[in-house]
Design a protein around this motif. Structure first.
Motif, PDB file in Angstrom:
ATOM      1  N   PHE A  23      -9.335  23.546 -41.733  1.00 22.43           N
ATOM      2  CA  PHE A  23      -8.026  22.939 -41.975  1.00 22.43           C
ATOM      3  C   PHE A  23      -7.205  23.030 -40.693  1.00 22.43           C
ATOM      4  CE2 PHE A  23      -7.525  27.390 -42.972  1.00 22.43           C
ATOM      5  CZ  PHE A  23      -6.275  27.736 -42.493  1.00 22.43           C
ATOM      6  N   GLN A  29       5.916  23.115 -39.549  1.00 26.14           N
ATOM      7  CA  GLN A  29       5.825  22.950 -40.998  1.00 26.14           C
ATOM      8  C   GLN A  29       5.456  24.264 -41.675  1.00 26.14           C
ATOM      9  OE1 GLN A  29       3.362  19.682 -42.314  1.00 26.14           O
ATOM     10  NE2 GLN A  29       4.304  18.224 -40.906  1.00 26.14           N
ATOM     11  N   THR A  31       2.636  25.706 -44.140  1.00 26.98           N
ATOM     12  CA  THR A  31       1.330  25.525 -44.768  1.00 26.98           C
ATOM     13  C   THR A  31       1.073  26.717 -45.675  1.00 26.98           C
ATOM     14  OG1 THR A  31       0.409  24.230 -42.941  1.00 26.98           O
ATOM     15  CG2 THR A  31      -1.160  25.358 -44.379  1.00 26.98           C
ATOM     16  N   CYS A 204       2.632  29.884 -41.931  1.00 33.27           N
ATOM     17  CA  CYS A 204       1.485  29.754 -42.817  1.00 33.27           C
ATOM     18  C   CYS A 204       1.547  30.950 -43.755  1.00 33.27           C
ATOM     19  CB  CYS A 204       0.178  29.739 -42.025  1.00 33.27           C
ATOM     20  SG  CYS A 204      -1.298  29.450 -43.018  1.00 33.27           S
ATOM     21  N   ASP A 218       4.907  22.223 -47.042  1.00 27.68           N
ATOM     22  CA  ASP A 218       4.641  20.837 -46.665  1.00 27.68           C
ATOM     23  C   ASP A 218       3.182  20.487 -46.961  1.00 27.68           C
ATOM     24  OD1 ASP A 218       7.228  20.135 -45.211  1.00 27.68           O
ATOM     25  OD2 ASP A 218       6.615  21.931 -44.118  1.00 27.68           O
ATOM     26  N   GLN A 219       2.322  21.477 -46.809  1.00 33.58           N
ATOM     27  CA  GLN A 219       0.887  21.300 -47.014  1.00 33.58           C
ATOM     28  C   GLN A 219       0.332  22.531 -47.734  1.00 33.58           C
ATOM     29  OE1 GLN A 219      -2.489  20.032 -43.958  1.00 33.58           O
ATOM     30  NE2 GLN A 219      -1.951  22.154 -43.589  1.00 33.58           N
ATOM     31  N   ILE A 220      -0.604  22.314 -48.644  1.00 33.30           N
ATOM     32  CA  ILE A 220      -1.226  23.412 -49.378  1.00 33.30           C
ATOM     33  C   ILE A 220      -2.740  23.331 -49.213  1.00 33.30           C
ATOM     34  CG2 ILE A 220      -1.573  24.498 -51.625  1.00 33.30           C
ATOM     35  CD1 ILE A 220       1.109  23.352 -52.504  1.00 33.30           C
ATOM     36  N   VAL A 221      -3.330  24.464 -48.855  1.00 35.79           N
ATOM     37  CA  VAL A 221      -4.783  24.600 -48.781  1.00 35.79           C
ATOM     38  C   VAL A 221      -5.210  25.491 -49.941  1.00 35.79           C
ATOM     39  CG1 VAL A 221      -6.736  25.398 -47.392  1.00 35.79           C
ATOM     40  CG2 VAL A 221      -4.732  24.383 -46.268  1.00 35.79           C
ATOM     41  N   ILE A 231      -6.915  20.174 -50.316  1.00 37.95           N
ATOM     42  CA  ILE A 231      -5.844  20.255 -49.318  1.00 37.95           C
ATOM     43  C   ILE A 231      -4.952  19.038 -49.512  1.00 37.95           C
ATOM     44  CG2 ILE A 231      -7.228  19.085 -47.553  1.00 37.95           C
ATOM     45  CD1 ILE A 231      -5.797  20.855 -45.452  1.00 37.95           C
ATOM     46  N   GLY A 232      -3.634  19.252 -49.434  1.00 41.78           N
ATOM     47  CA  GLY A 232      -2.727  18.126 -49.626  1.00 41.78           C
ATOM     48  C   GLY A 232      -1.302  18.583 -49.815  1.00 41.78           C
ATOM     49  N   THR A 233      -0.450  17.655 -50.209  1.00 44.75           N
ATOM     50  CA  THR A 233       0.952  17.956 -50.484  1.00 44.75           C
ATOM     51  C   THR A 233       1.064  18.674 -51.824  1.00 44.75           C
ATOM     52  OG1 THR A 233       1.316  15.885 -51.669  1.00 44.75           O
ATOM     53  CG2 THR A 233       1.615  15.853 -49.261  1.00 44.75           C
ATOM     54  N   GLN A 236       0.138  16.391 -54.677  1.00 42.10           N
ATOM     55  CA  GLN A 236      -1.299  16.133 -54.755  1.00 42.10           C
ATOM     56  C   GLN A 236      -2.048  17.330 -55.341  1.00 42.10           C
ATOM     57  OE1 GLN A 236      -1.815  15.240 -50.586  1.00 42.10           O
ATOM     58  NE2 GLN A 236      -1.987  13.023 -50.950  1.00 42.10           N
TER      59      GLN A 236
END
Length: 259
Positions: A23, A29, A31, A204, A218-221, A231-233, A236
């Protein structure tokens, strides 16, 4: 990208704690790394920060390969890490805990300290000023003379954040920053993390409190059994069937369809 993780793996004996995880962490941002208990989140953080050496894969930070670097080296590169359980110096004041972290950017050496050279005096002055700025940023500067380990858990977590900030990171790895805090305190941590990002530091984080993640990231793993499954918003991720199954079990979708 500030951080690039490619096919990262860590095996303990016959167990793949992290397996082929890839990733990116965009600069500026938040994460979030989420997943059920035992998914490999803390192991992943330990790989990024240099506490573990990966079995395979690479980590690139600011365009430089840092795979296998030791923790003191990754800190100098600009990565700071906090822990779910706070680790503060027993018997030391809040201020002294934070000042200790400033040593990573010190230009003086042991001889300078013994001889009290001008360089050492400049470093001491700068570390004091930097420590006070970090304590003020997290809102505990009024407690600078208190013994850190005697303070409430939420306060100790803020001190841990101040310690990380004192190393002047570009990337801050937060391991469950809201663990053991009330809903009100969790909301306060969320605001504090937003302020960290606004100050130019990429974040992170690992966190179990999903309301905080969904409002902040902003982003999630998503990890499960050491592997990345999504992985996505936030929008999502909360609608991803693999994520729903990982958290609620295979029967969750069937039950939802039947109702």
């Amino acid at each position: 990208m500030l951080l690039q993780v490619r096919d990262l793996s860590k095996r303990f004996g016959g167990l793949d704690a992290v397996k082929d995880v890839s990733f990116d962490v965009p600069e500026g941002q938040v994460t979030a790394i989420i997943g059920p208990n035992g998914a490999g989140k803390s192991t992943l953080f330990n790989l990024l920060a240099g506490f573990y050496v990966p079995t395979a894969g690479t980590v690139t930070f600011n365009g430089k390969g840092i795979t296998g670097m030791k923790p003191h080296q990754t800190v100098r590169e600009g990565i700071a890490r906090t822990f779910q359980t706070t680790h503060l110096f027993d018997g030391s004041t809040v201020l002294d805990n934070v000042r200790a972290a400033c040593a990573v950017r010190s230009r003086s050496n042991a001889i300078d300290a013994v001889l009290r050279t001008p360089r050492h005096r400049r470093d001491e002055k700068e570390s004091l000023e930097k420590s006070m700025r970090a304590l003020e940023f997290v809102g505990v500067e009024h407690l600078r003379a208190e013994i850190a380990t005697t303070l409430p858990q939420e306060t100790q977590k803020r001190i841990s954040l101040a310690i990380a900030l004192a190393t002047e990171p570009s990337l801050l790895l937060l391991d469950e920053p809201a663990a053991g805090t009330t809903d009100e305190e969790t909301e306060g941590f969320g605001e504090l993390i937003r302020e960290v990002v606004a100050a130019g530091i990429t974040v992170c984080l690992v966190e179990h409190k999903m309301s905080m993640i969904m409002n902040l990231a902003d982003q999630i793993v998503v990890l499960d059994h050491g592997q990345r499954i999504a992985i996505g918003t936030p929008d999502q991720i909360k609608n991803d069937p693999l994520v729903i199954e990982a958290y609620l079990g295979a029967g969750a979708n069937q039950a939802g369809a039947a109702s």
